[in-house]
Design an enzyme around this catalytic site. Structure first.
Site: not given
Lengths: 83, 225
Positions: B86, B194, B196
């Site tokens: 990002c 994302h 994660e």
């Protein structure tokens, strides 16, 4: 000497300008017809210590290309600001 | 790979998520402030999401001048795995470590939603544990994720297999549906989604696992795929 400089940063031709086109699309609803090719950009104003106007503009262009604009998508035009 | 640096700029806000995700896969993750000048002790570097330096001027524009960036350039030049997520992707493009630029989303909308990504290349450190054509559901969370580049750059990206992930349904106007790219060598990767935040099916998706496992150089996990 101290020169007042302005830097205009706009998206390069051919790069989509979402802010400009959103503004343009909203204008007719406000009664502004016949407004075309709206482009959004940024304006920077600062002063440069230099021995000549050309030197001031050269410094401005260097810093505009290095920091104020992203040359991948934007053009930066420098000019002497009028007071 | 065991030891990963997660770089923290003033205004980063996904560093703990990234560190937690990497540690859940057995890596040790160290938060490294942006004033650091040496990354050579690490096996990999992650630039997390957030708003580095407030995103003033342009996302990533000021972060590019943080002291850590010269260390990062050396690390990347040596072939070390670098992942920009990002805002980290935006920083990598501004720094010239990845080509192109991220500009405002088409429609000027902030987008925060799951997206289906299609793996386009497995030549990168992020996608090496996946297969071309795999569909992964990973959330996006951005205002400036609209990938832009000129024709010559796009041609190079495609010819050199540098397009890593594409959106199945382009949410933001990105050229050629691009969600993530790598450098030519494949060791520097940036993506807007994302991974994660997609580490457990309990929380919506575990599809980030295959990406981060790839980044850590682990064998693909059995994930029922």
């Amino acid at each position: 000497m101290n020169y007042a400089v302005r830097v205009d940063v706009t998206l390069r031709t051919g790069i989509a300008d979402p802010a400009g086109s959103t503004i343009e699309r909203s204008l007719p609803t406000l009664g502004f017809d016949g407004v075309h090719r709206v482009r959004a950009g940024k304006l920077f104003l600062f002063e440069v210590d230099a021995s000549s106007p050309d030197e001031a503009l050269l410094t401005a262009q260097k810093l505009a290309d290095r920091l104020l604009s992203n040359p991948v998508i934007e053009d930066a035009r420098c000019s002497l600001a009028e007071d | 790979m065991t030891s990963v640096a997660v770089v923290v700029f003033p205004g980063s806000n996904c560093e703990y998520d990234a560190a937690r995700a990497l540690e859940s896969l057995g890596a040790s993750a160290t938060l490294v402030f942006h004033s650091a000048q040496d990354l050579s002790a690490f096996d990999g570097v992650v630039l997390p999401g957030g708003f580095a330096h407030g995103d003033y001027l342009r996302p990533g524009a000021l972060a590019r001048f943080s002291p850590v960036m010269s260390a990062l350039e050396r690390f990347a030049a040596g072939g070390g795995p670098v992942l920009g997520i990002c805002n980290g992707f935006q920083v990598l493009t501004e720094a010239g470590l990845l080509p192109g630029a991220l500009q405002k989303n088409r429609g000027l909308t902030f987008l925060c939603q799951p997206e289906t990504l299609v793996v386009a290349s497995t030549r990168s450190v992020l996608t090496r544990a996946a297969n071309v054509g795999d569909e992964l559901v990973i959330p996006i969370n951005h205002f400036s994720g609209n990938y832009t580049c000129d024709d010559a750059t796009h041609r190079e990206l495609v010819e050199n297999d540098q397009v890593v992930l594409r959106y199945r349904d382009n949410p933001n106007g990105s050229r050629d549906d691009i969600a993530g790219i790598s450098n030519r060598a494949g060791n520097v990767v940036g993506l807007m989604p994302h991974p994660e935040r997609a580490m457990s099916s309990l929380l919506g998706s575990a599809d980030g696992l295959v990406l981060l496992r790839g980044f850590l150089g682990l064998e693909p996990a059995f994930s029922g795929r």
